[in-house]
Design an enzyme around this catalytic site. Structure first.
Site, PDB file in Angstrom:
ATOM      1  N   LYS A  27      11.242   8.886   0.483  1.00  0.00           N
ATOM      2  CA  LYS A  27      10.514   7.840   0.730  1.00  0.00           C
ATOM      3  C   LYS A  27      11.270   6.475   0.198  1.00  0.00           C
ATOM      4  O   LYS A  27      12.046   6.456  -0.993  1.00  0.00           O
ATOM      5  CB  LYS A  27       9.147   7.599  -0.185  1.00  0.00           C
ATOM      6  CG  LYS A  27       8.150   6.787   0.173  1.00  0.00           C
ATOM      7  CD  LYS A  27       7.174   7.361   1.488  1.00  0.00           C
ATOM      8  CE  LYS A  27       6.038   6.478   1.913  1.00  0.00           C
ATOM      9  NZ  LYS A  27       5.393   6.947   2.682  1.00  0.00           N
TER      10      LYS A  27
ATOM     11  N   TYR B 188     -11.018   3.461  12.963  1.00  0.00           N
ATOM     12  CA  TYR B 188     -11.764   3.325  14.087  1.00  0.00           C
ATOM     13  C   TYR B 188     -11.515   4.456  15.131  1.00  0.00           C
ATOM     14  O   TYR B 188     -12.542   4.807  15.851  1.00  0.00           O
ATOM     15  CB  TYR B 188     -11.174   1.675  14.882  1.00  0.00           C
ATOM     16  CG  TYR B 188     -12.159   1.489  16.167  1.00  0.00           C
ATOM     17  CD1 TYR B 188     -13.300   0.677  15.973  1.00  0.00           C
ATOM     18  CD2 TYR B 188     -11.738   1.887  17.531  1.00  0.00           C
ATOM     19  CE1 TYR B 188     -14.048   0.485  17.011  1.00  0.00           C
ATOM     20  CE2 TYR B 188     -12.334   1.635  18.450  1.00  0.00           C
ATOM     21  CZ  TYR B 188     -13.734   0.964  18.368  1.00  0.00           C
ATOM     22  OH  TYR B 188     -14.351   0.619  19.475  1.00  0.00           O
TER      23      TYR B 188
END
Ligand code: NAD
Length: 357
Positions: free
Chosen positions: A80, A187
């Site tokens: 990362k 969503y």
């Protein structure tokens, strides 16, 4: 600051610090493990109090990527990058081009992509200087680009496995699911849950996002301070990390927690607290791996939409296996997932040691 005694240090293979003042670029690339392949994980741009905080974030996030990639059976290790937000108000092209040169300098041991604070456009700037970058859309929606629909599908499969484990039925009809955060993943997840007949309770700091779910899925909106204790069967955290902690776990009514947010447990011990509280937790990095599966497919010339979907659908089986093994071995699901990831990494290390001998 000492790297080896820094919180989050876990025998990382390498930590690279970079500082290019002319591009306002400072940060770290932490390579946790390359046992399974090049370290793959996103680049986060964030405002950190100091370089120690940034380093800790890079160390923890890169370990998480090792575990996520290992359990998703991807040929990648974990890494990362964190970029400390500098004095310029917005990270610009010059910064990401400079970052691209830093990534290129690692010769492929680390492959970067988007994370919090970075966009597809930023990765296009990175790509001017290195091939070791993903998260740039290819010709179909299952190879790169916005991974959120694929992430949502994996979360949905993991949630069904957790529900099956806890309630002995994977039928979502009339199951009450509280979703915290109705953004990209939230969503799409609501859509899948609605199609499966679930009753949705939704919450978002952005009321336009909740309104959209109320309209599209007849969801019930609740204030942000109430969503964690909502009267629901399942809680799906799809916003922030650290929301499962000693202050919140006692008031959860849901008996299953399964969502997309990264680092939902504030501390490793919170996984045990959930288990002793009778709450089935589907480990976040196991069920939200659809995104990395999608982004990794960009680098695989053999990848097809079908193969990506098959890999994502296996998240359900994997979750079930973790929950079963956790039950049999009297461990929490988060401990069991960590253990299984460490086993996969250790096996790969042993194999490469044998090949080198
Ligand atoms: P997003 O930014 O599109 O959505 C997050 C939503 O959470 C936003 O609508 C935001 O308004 C809302 N939110 C923020 N704070 C809140 C709060 N206190 N209460 C309620 N709502 C709040 O992000 P996303 O891409 O949908 O990702 C959601 C989570 O899933 C993140 O934790 C992310 O790291 C993780 N994740 C995403 C992907 C992916 O493919 N996008 C992959 C793996 C993990």
């Amino acid at each position: 600051m000492s790297i080896f005694s820094q919180p989050g240090f876990d025998n990382h293979e390498a930590v690279h610090a970079f500082c290019l003042p002319e591009a306002d670029l400072r940060g770290f690339i932490a390579i946790h493990s390359t046992a399974l392949g090049p370290a793959f994980g996103g680049c986060r741009v964030w405002t950190y109090a100091d370089d120690g905080e940034a380093l800790t974030d890079a160390l923890r996030l890169s370990q998480g990527m090792s575990y996520k990639n290992a359990l998703a059976e991807l040929p990648y290790g974990g890494g990362k990058a964190v970029i400390m937000r500098g004095t310029r108000s917005n990270a610009d092209d010059a910064l990401f081009e400079a970052y691209g040169r830093v990534v290129d300098g690692l010769g492929g041991r680390y492959i970067t992509a988007e994370d919090v604070g970075t966009s597809v456009e930023n990765m296009r700037s990175v790509a001017k200087f290195t091939d070791y970058v993903s998260g740039i859309p290819k010709d179909d929606g299952y190879r790169g680009g916005d991974p959120s629909p694929v992430t949502a599908l994996g979360v949905f499969e993991g949630m069904k496995a957790a529900i099956g484990h806890r309630f002995r039925t994977a039928d979502l009809r009339d199951m009450r699911v509280a979703v915290q955060g109705i953004g990209h993943v939230g969503y799409h997840l609501c859509n899948l849950l609605h199609e499966a007949g679930a009753k949705l309770i939704v919450s978002d700091i952005n009321t336009a996002n909740t309104d959209r779910a109320v309209e599209a899925f007849s969801a019930t909106p609740v204030p942000i301070e109430d969503v964690l204790k909502a009267d629901a069967d399942v809680l799906a955290p799809c916003a922030l990390g650290g929301i499962l902690n000693v202050d919140t776990i006692g008031s959860l009514k849901a008996r299953v927690v399964a969502g997309a947010a990264n680092n939902q447990l504030a501390a490793k011990t919170d996984g045990n607290l959930l288990a002793v509280s009778g709450i089935t937790y589907a480990p976040d990095y196991v069920i939200n791996a659809g995104g990395i599966i999608s982004v990794a497919a960009e680098r695989d010339p053999q990848a097809t939409k079908e193969r990506v979907l098959n890999a994502v659908m296996r998240i359900g089986e994997r979750t079930e296996k973790i929950l079963r093994r956790a039950h049999d071995e009297n461990a929490s699901p988060s401990e069991m997932a960590d253990q299984m990831a460490r086993e996969a990494i250790a096996k790969a290390k042993a194999q490469s040691a044998r090949e080198a001998a």
